[in-house]
Motif scaffolding. Structure first.
Motif, PDB file in Angstrom:
ATOM      1  N   THR A   1      21.669  32.022  53.949  1.00  0.00           N
ATOM      2  CA  THR A   1      20.749  31.081  54.598  1.00  0.00           C
ATOM      3  C   THR A   1      19.343  31.157  54.003  1.00  0.00           C
ATOM      4  N   ARG A   2      19.132  32.070  53.081  1.00  0.00           N
ATOM      5  CA  ARG A   2      17.807  32.229  52.502  1.00  0.00           C
ATOM      6  C   ARG A   2      17.882  32.083  50.979  1.00  0.00           C
ATOM      7  N   ALA A   3      16.729  31.843  50.394  1.00  0.00           N
ATOM      8  CA  ALA A   3      16.553  31.934  48.949  1.00  0.00           C
ATOM      9  C   ALA A   3      15.574  33.070  48.688  1.00  0.00           C
ATOM     10  N   ILE A   4      15.834  33.839  47.655  1.00  0.00           N
ATOM     11  CA  ILE A   4      14.939  34.927  47.278  1.00  0.00           C
ATOM     12  C   ILE A   4      14.078  34.451  46.108  1.00  0.00           C
ATOM     13  N   VAL A   5      12.767  34.598  46.266  1.00  0.00           N
ATOM     14  CA  VAL A   5      11.825  34.158  45.237  1.00  0.00           C
ATOM     15  C   VAL A   5      11.237  35.381  44.527  1.00  0.00           C
ATOM     16  N   HIS A   6      11.184  35.309  43.206  1.00  0.00           N
ATOM     17  CA  HIS A   6      10.506  36.317  42.391  1.00  0.00           C
ATOM     18  C   HIS A   6       9.278  35.688  41.746  1.00  0.00           C
ATOM     19  N   LEU A   7       8.134  36.333  41.904  1.00  0.00           N
ATOM     20  CA  LEU A   7       6.936  35.983  41.140  1.00  0.00           C
ATOM     21  C   LEU A   7       6.640  37.181  40.232  1.00  0.00           C
ATOM     22  N   PRO A   8       6.984  37.102  38.960  1.00  0.00           N
ATOM     23  CA  PRO A   8       6.797  38.239  38.055  1.00  0.00           C
ATOM     24  C   PRO A   8       5.314  38.513  37.810  1.00  0.00           C
ATOM     25  N   LEU A   9       4.939  39.776  37.920  1.00  0.00           N
ATOM     26  CA  LEU A   9       3.532  40.169  37.786  1.00  0.00           C
ATOM     27  C   LEU A   9       3.292  41.027  36.555  1.00  0.00           C
ATOM     28  N   ILE A  10       4.142  42.027  36.344  1.00  0.00           N
ATOM     29  CA  ILE A  10       4.027  42.917  35.182  1.00  0.00           C
ATOM     30  C   ILE A  10       5.415  42.999  34.549  1.00  0.00           C
ATOM     31  N   VAL A  11       5.556  42.422  33.374  1.00  0.00           N
ATOM     32  CA  VAL A  11       6.884  42.355  32.745  1.00  0.00           C
ATOM     33  C   VAL A  11       6.780  42.752  31.273  1.00  0.00           C
ATOM     34  N   PRO A  12       7.019  44.018  30.963  1.00  0.00           N
ATOM     35  CA  PRO A  12       7.046  44.420  29.547  1.00  0.00           C
ATOM     36  C   PRO A  12       8.324  43.910  28.873  1.00  0.00           C
ATOM     37  N   PRO A  13       8.349  43.887  27.549  1.00  0.00           N
ATOM     38  CA  PRO A  13       9.582  43.488  26.856  1.00  0.00           C
ATOM     39  C   PRO A  13      10.732  44.434  27.208  1.00  0.00           C
ATOM     40  N   GLY A  14      11.952  43.905  27.212  1.00  0.00           N
ATOM     41  CA  GLY A  14      13.113  44.739  27.501  1.00  0.00           C
ATOM     42  C   GLY A  14      13.560  44.692  28.947  1.00  0.00           C
TER      43      GLY A  14
ATOM     44  N   ASP B   1      11.348  36.021  50.757  1.00  0.00           N
ATOM     45  CA  ASP B   1      12.448  35.106  51.079  1.00  0.00           C
ATOM     46  C   ASP B   1      11.925  33.857  51.784  1.00  0.00           C
ATOM     47  N   VAL B   2      12.633  32.766  51.552  1.00  0.00           N
ATOM     48  CA  VAL B   2      12.366  31.483  52.213  1.00  0.00           C
ATOM     49  C   VAL B   2      13.717  30.890  52.609  1.00  0.00           C
ATOM     50  N   TRP B   3      13.688  29.756  53.295  1.00  0.00           N
ATOM     51  CA  TRP B   3      14.934  29.112  53.672  1.00  0.00           C
ATOM     52  C   TRP B   3      15.729  28.676  52.433  1.00  0.00           C
ATOM     53  N   ASN B   4      17.050  28.757  52.527  1.00  0.00           N
ATOM     54  CA  ASN B   4      17.907  28.143  51.519  1.00  0.00           C
ATOM     55  C   ASN B   4      17.592  26.639  51.515  1.00  0.00           C
ATOM     56  N   PRO B   5      17.208  26.077  50.379  1.00  0.00           N
ATOM     57  CA  PRO B   5      16.764  24.680  50.380  1.00  0.00           C
ATOM     58  C   PRO B   5      17.860  23.672  50.712  1.00  0.00           C
ATOM     59  N   HIS B   6      19.105  24.109  50.699  1.00  0.00           N
ATOM     60  CA  HIS B   6      20.202  23.198  51.032  1.00  0.00           C
ATOM     61  C   HIS B   6      20.421  23.088  52.546  1.00  0.00           C
TER      62      HIS B   6
END
Length: 374
Positions: free
Chosen positions: A289-302, A344-349
């Motif tokens: 019933t939910r969607a999980i959102v990622h906002l990447p902040l620190i992302v090294p290669p690999g 998390d937010v609502w599943n958009p469907h």
């Protein structure tokens, strides 16, 4: 047959079959005689008769595949080789003579699917620019799965499962018009995270904390370790006010999101830290019933992230949403920390009516006194 008189052998096998019509071995032997005589049609008739007695007759499928291949009947050869390979996969070990035959079958199937995939991809490419993000992703998954190049993953919910929602791996950005607003706050949110990590106090804790007495699981390697650490801003609908107070820009960005508000259950929002050379094993979540959102902040290669059959690299400042009830995993193969804001937010469907229904469902469960605590 040993004397080289295939015609006489065919007569004798035919006579034997009349006395024992349910012998697949005799039908195969008759097929071998017809092959020696160069009579493709009768060979295939005998092989089909053997398979009519037992569809699990591996040698009949192999001989049938060989004959169709020689005759240039590609579709029939592909079907027969595919059946033979499926049956051969059940053998352990595979006898060496069969191993050679099945290796040829694997090569034939691989070449066939390569050709078909290239043709289908070309046909798809001609219209891809006219398709929406949803249509393009589904079309690519359809072609790849139809030709055995990827698996289609299903929802596996440990908690609440809402039926008939599309099993999207990654949700299209079009469902979340507010992504641009929170992405614009990336620098401010990252700065607050860095300040928090410089003096985390009690805010930073292991994400995985197993109950005492839990047997060995996929999580044992991360249990009570900061290899995968979390700083919660919201947890099961409860605000972690000390952290929110230290992260006002993050708190404001989260408050502006049209997220789910379910007392005692949602939202949850946290900074997720993955230490160098750490992997989060493949797993599934609690509810679709939910969607999980990622906002990447620190992302090294690999660093990488897989949901179902699609793998993505995080891009700092570019959000995405996914269904965590579809198998997913993450890794940090670098020598530096990886950090992501997760919420998390609502599943958009789900429609507004379905969201209201879910809220009423949980409220009634709480009133009953039997609701299981999170």
């Amino acid at each position: 047959m040993q004397a080289g008189d295939a015609a006489a052998a065919a007569r004798h096998f035919a006579a034997a079959i009349s006395g024992d019509p349910q012998s697949g071995a005799l039908q195969r032997n008759l097929a071998s005689a017809w092959r020696a005589l160069g009579d493709d049609a009768r060979e295939l008739t005998a092989l089909d008769a053997a398979l009519a007695i037992d569809r699990r007759d591996l040698m009949a499928w192999i001989r049938k595949a060989e004959r169709h291949e020689v005759r240039g009947e590609k579709g029939a050869a592909l079907a027969a080789w595919s059946a033979a390979i499926a049956l051969g996969a059940q053998l352990s070990p595979v006898p060496p003579p069969l191993e050679v035959l099945l290796a040829h079958g694997h090569a034939f199937v691989a070449a066939a699917t390569d050709t078909m995939f290239a043709a289908a991809s070309g046909a798809f490419g001609a219209i891809r620019g006219d398709l929406s993000e949803t249509e393009a992703r589904r079309g690519e998954a359809f072609i790849a799965s139809s030709l055995g190049r990827r698996r289609i993953y299903r929802n596996e919910c440990a908690g609440v499962y809402y039926p008939f929602l599309p099993a999207d791996e990654f949700f299209d950005r079009g469902h979340f018009p507010w992504f641009a607003e929170i992405e614009a706050q990336t620098d401010a949110i990252r700065a607050e995270l860095r300040a928090l990590l410089d003096d985390p106090g009690e805010a930073l804790r292991p994400y995985v904390k197993m109950d005492a007495g839990t047997p060995e699981t996929i999580w044992s390697g991360l249990d009570n370790k900061l290899d995968w650490g979390a700083c919660f801003l919201w947890e099961f609908g409860e605000a972690n006010q000390p952290v929110l107070d230290r992260c006002p820009a993050t708190a404001a960005a989260l408050a502006a999101i049209p997220g789910a508000r379910i007392p005692g259950r949602a939202p949850s929002a946290f900074f997720s830290m993955l230490k160098p050379h750490t992997r989060i094993p493949p797993h599934t979540g609690v509810t679709n019933t939910r969607a999980i959102v990622h906002l990447p902040l620190i992302v090294p290669p690999g660093c990488g992230f897989r949901v179902g059959g699609e793998t993505r690299a995080w891009e700092e400042g570019k959000a995405f949403a996914f269904d965590d009830t579809i198998e997913h995993e993450a890794w940090n193969d670098s020598d530096e920390l990886r950090a992501v804001l997760i919420f998390d937010v609502w599943n958009p469907h789900m429609t507004a009516g379905e969201r209201d229904l879910l809220l009423r469902y949980f409220a009634s469960a709480d009133v009953s006194g039997y609701a299981v605590p999170c």
